[in-house]
Motif scaffolding. Sequence first.
Motif, mmCIF file in Angstrom:
data_model
loop_
_atom_site.group_PDB
_atom_site.id
_atom_site.type_symbol
_atom_site.label_atom_id
_atom_site.label_comp_id
_atom_site.label_asym_id
_atom_site.label_seq_id
_atom_site.Cartn_x
_atom_site.Cartn_y
_atom_site.Cartn_z
ATOM 1 N N PHE A 150 0.836 -1.198 0.000
ATOM 2 C CA PHE A 150 0.000 0.000 0.000
ATOM 3 C C PHE A 150 0.873 1.252 0.000
ATOM 4 C CE2 PHE A 150 -2.057 3.418 2.377
ATOM 5 C CZ PHE A 150 -3.305 3.513 1.765
ATOM 6 N N CYS A 151 1.892 1.239 0.834
ATOM 7 C CA CYS A 151 2.781 2.393 0.929
ATOM 8 C C CYS A 151 3.609 2.566 -0.337
ATOM 9 C CB CYS A 151 3.690 2.253 2.148
ATOM 10 S SG CYS A 151 2.797 2.311 3.718
ATOM 11 N N PHE A 152 4.056 1.463 -0.922
ATOM 12 C CA PHE A 152 4.819 1.559 -2.170
ATOM 13 C C PHE A 152 3.939 2.092 -3.294
ATOM 14 C CE2 PHE A 152 6.519 -0.186 -6.153
ATOM 15 C CZ PHE A 152 7.807 0.345 -6.113
ATOM 16 N N ALA A 153 2.675 1.655 -3.326
ATOM 17 C CA ALA A 153 1.734 2.183 -4.315
ATOM 18 C C ALA A 153 1.535 3.676 -4.107
ATOM 19 C CB ALA A 153 0.393 1.449 -4.210
ATOM 20 N N GLY A 154 1.527 4.095 -2.824
ATOM 21 C CA GLY A 154 1.430 5.513 -2.523
ATOM 22 C C GLY A 154 2.622 6.289 -3.046
ATOM 23 N N PHE A 155 3.791 5.681 -2.972
ATOM 24 C CA PHE A 155 4.993 6.308 -3.521
ATOM 25 C C PHE A 155 4.841 6.541 -5.032
ATOM 26 C CE2 PHE A 155 8.960 5.319 -5.833
ATOM 27 C CZ PHE A 155 9.675 6.469 -5.528
ATOM 28 N N ILE A 156 4.381 5.520 -5.732
ATOM 29 C CA ILE A 156 4.162 5.648 -7.175
ATOM 30 C C ILE A 156 3.122 6.724 -7.462
ATOM 31 C CG2 ILE A 156 3.390 4.469 -9.269
ATOM 32 C CD1 ILE A 156 6.092 3.518 -8.229
ATOM 33 N N GLY A 157 2.044 6.714 -6.672
ATOM 34 C CA GLY A 157 0.977 7.695 -6.878
ATOM 35 C C GLY A 157 1.460 9.118 -6.680
ATOM 36 N N ARG A 158 2.277 9.343 -5.667
ATOM 37 C CA ARG A 158 2.745 10.701 -5.392
ATOM 38 C C ARG A 158 3.794 11.161 -6.395
ATOM 39 N NH1 ARG A 158 2.509 10.367 1.256
ATOM 40 N NH2 ARG A 158 0.348 11.090 1.381
ATOM 41 N N ILE A 159 4.613 10.235 -6.881
ATOM 42 C CA ILE A 159 5.559 10.597 -7.943
ATOM 43 C C ILE A 159 4.795 10.998 -9.198
ATOM 44 C CG2 ILE A 159 7.316 9.717 -9.515
ATOM 45 C CD1 ILE A 159 8.437 10.341 -6.816
ATOM 46 N N MET A 160 3.816 10.186 -9.566
ATOM 47 C CA MET A 160 2.981 10.510 -10.732
ATOM 48 C C MET A 160 2.225 11.810 -10.496
ATOM 49 S SD MET A 160 1.454 6.688 -11.551
ATOM 50 C CE MET A 160 0.223 7.374 -12.659
ATOM 51 N N GLY A 161 1.713 11.975 -9.265
ATOM 52 C CA GLY A 161 0.974 13.188 -8.934
ATOM 53 C C GLY A 161 1.827 14.431 -9.061
ATOM 54 N N GLY A 162 3.112 14.310 -8.717
ATOM 55 C CA GLY A 162 4.006 15.448 -8.847
ATOM 56 C C GLY A 162 4.179 15.891 -10.283
ATOM 57 N N PHE A 163 4.218 14.931 -11.206
ATOM 58 C CA PHE A 163 4.455 15.268 -12.607
ATOM 59 C C PHE A 163 3.189 15.719 -13.342
ATOM 60 C CE2 PHE A 163 8.262 12.732 -11.762
ATOM 61 C CZ PHE A 163 9.236 13.550 -12.337
ATOM 62 N N ILE A 164 2.010 15.320 -12.837
ATOM 63 C CA ILE A 164 0.780 15.742 -13.523
ATOM 64 C C ILE A 164 0.152 16.970 -12.870
ATOM 65 C CG2 ILE A 164 0.305 13.367 -14.226
ATOM 66 C CD1 ILE A 164 -1.909 13.279 -12.119
ATOM 67 N N SER A 165 0.765 17.444 -11.764
ATOM 68 C CA SER A 165 0.175 18.566 -11.028
ATOM 69 C C SER A 165 0.121 19.846 -11.846
ATOM 70 C CB SER A 165 0.956 18.817 -9.728
ATOM 71 O OG SER A 165 2.302 19.147 -10.010
ATOM 72 N N ASP A 166 1.055 19.986 -12.813
ATOM 73 C CA ASP A 166 1.056 21.206 -13.635
ATOM 74 C C ASP A 166 0.357 21.015 -14.973
ATOM 75 O OD1 ASP A 166 2.890 19.458 -14.642
ATOM 76 O OD2 ASP A 166 4.498 20.930 -14.929
ATOM 77 N N LYS A 167 -0.285 19.847 -15.144
ATOM 78 C CA LYS A 167 -0.985 19.559 -16.403
ATOM 79 C C LYS A 167 -2.501 19.561 -16.243
ATOM 80 C CE LYS A 167 2.772 16.820 -18.422
ATOM 81 N NZ LYS A 167 3.774 17.180 -17.420
#
Length: 403
Positions: free
Chosen positions: A266-283
């Motif tokens: 669950f926590c590792f999936a959260g890591f992936i989600g937040r990395i992806m979230g960082g890159f799509i935050s400006d899109k």
Amino acid sequence: MNMNSKKFSNVFLYLIFFCYACEGVAEQLISSVWPSISADIKADISLIGVLSIMIYVSSGIASLLAYKIRNKIGTSRTTTLTMAFFSISIIIYIFSKNFIGIAVGMFITGFGLGLNDVGADSYVIKAYDAKQDSILHSCWTVGAFVGTTILTFTMTEFSSYKIGFVIILIIFLCAIICLILAKRNWERKKVNLDENLVKKHSVTDEEKNLNINIFELLKIKNMPFILMCFGIVNAVSRSITVFIATIMVEQYGAKEIVATSVLGFFCFAGFIGRIMGGFISDKFALKNILIFGIFVEILIYMLLFLNVFNVSTGIVLFIILGVFDSIQIPYILSYAKEYFDTSILSVLFGYGNAIGLIFSIIVSALATVIIQRFSIRYIEIMYIILLCLLFLFLMRIKIEKKQ
């Protein structure tokens, strides 16, 4: 000078990331192996809800004091203090033989959580943007994953979670040493850095002289709705990690080691989600991403409540939940920056985090009652209700301009 300044400031950012990962380790340390600990100290498994209340109370107190402490001693020393709290709590865990000892350790851990949450978010959001803050929060999930992985390994190879505690303690002590060295390096080099850069990465005089209470905050337009969003997002994201291992054991019949590893997934999936979230935050608009994530989480909790799946499917659902749950806290924080002045962010995050922890206490207390009187699967209905309320408050926020 600009290149050297940029390199130096990024090094400190990476150290803040590392310490935020340590927070993920500290916060999930007990809950990830609670089924084993409760058996060792002969405590009822439902008391994990009481422990979560202990950590939320102390974290809430620390959150209210965090911006004053940070303004007085700076980000680096505040982070060092948090790591000291984490280290002390682990020492207590190692030698505890009853529930009271574990509770005291959780209470001390909470002080570190409150200080680190406010201090790290205040620094990163002020000096950087939504991308770096999302990555910051992804480090929490990395830490939680690494912590549970260490504990899973020591439980498998040595039949002992306390050996894992010792390994984690050594990591925390190394972090303290790095922070002390980084502070000395900053004091030596900042005299040669650009003044604007120093202000950007330091507590300014405006922040030090800021004196505002919760009642003054509530008078600002949209502030009540933002604080309610802070409260619900924190309550959902924090409390679900406490109950994942117990849900897998009690609701899905998984083995204890498997349940501990699920929290890691669950926590590792959260890591992936937040990395992806960082890159799509400006899109995409932050609000639209938040709303989409809310509806996905509601759907997953509904599927979990139906309780018609096996252990493997339950693991998959928690992995998907981890991806979407992970972006909620950093996105709400960055969403607030869109219309509030940066000088008020540290105070806002302090009160917001405290309110979030109050909500977490209430949710944990309700969850404990639900587990004891009904079934653990009914806490999933509670999360559905909370997410519906989050959507309603989020829709009430109308951003026009910075106040």
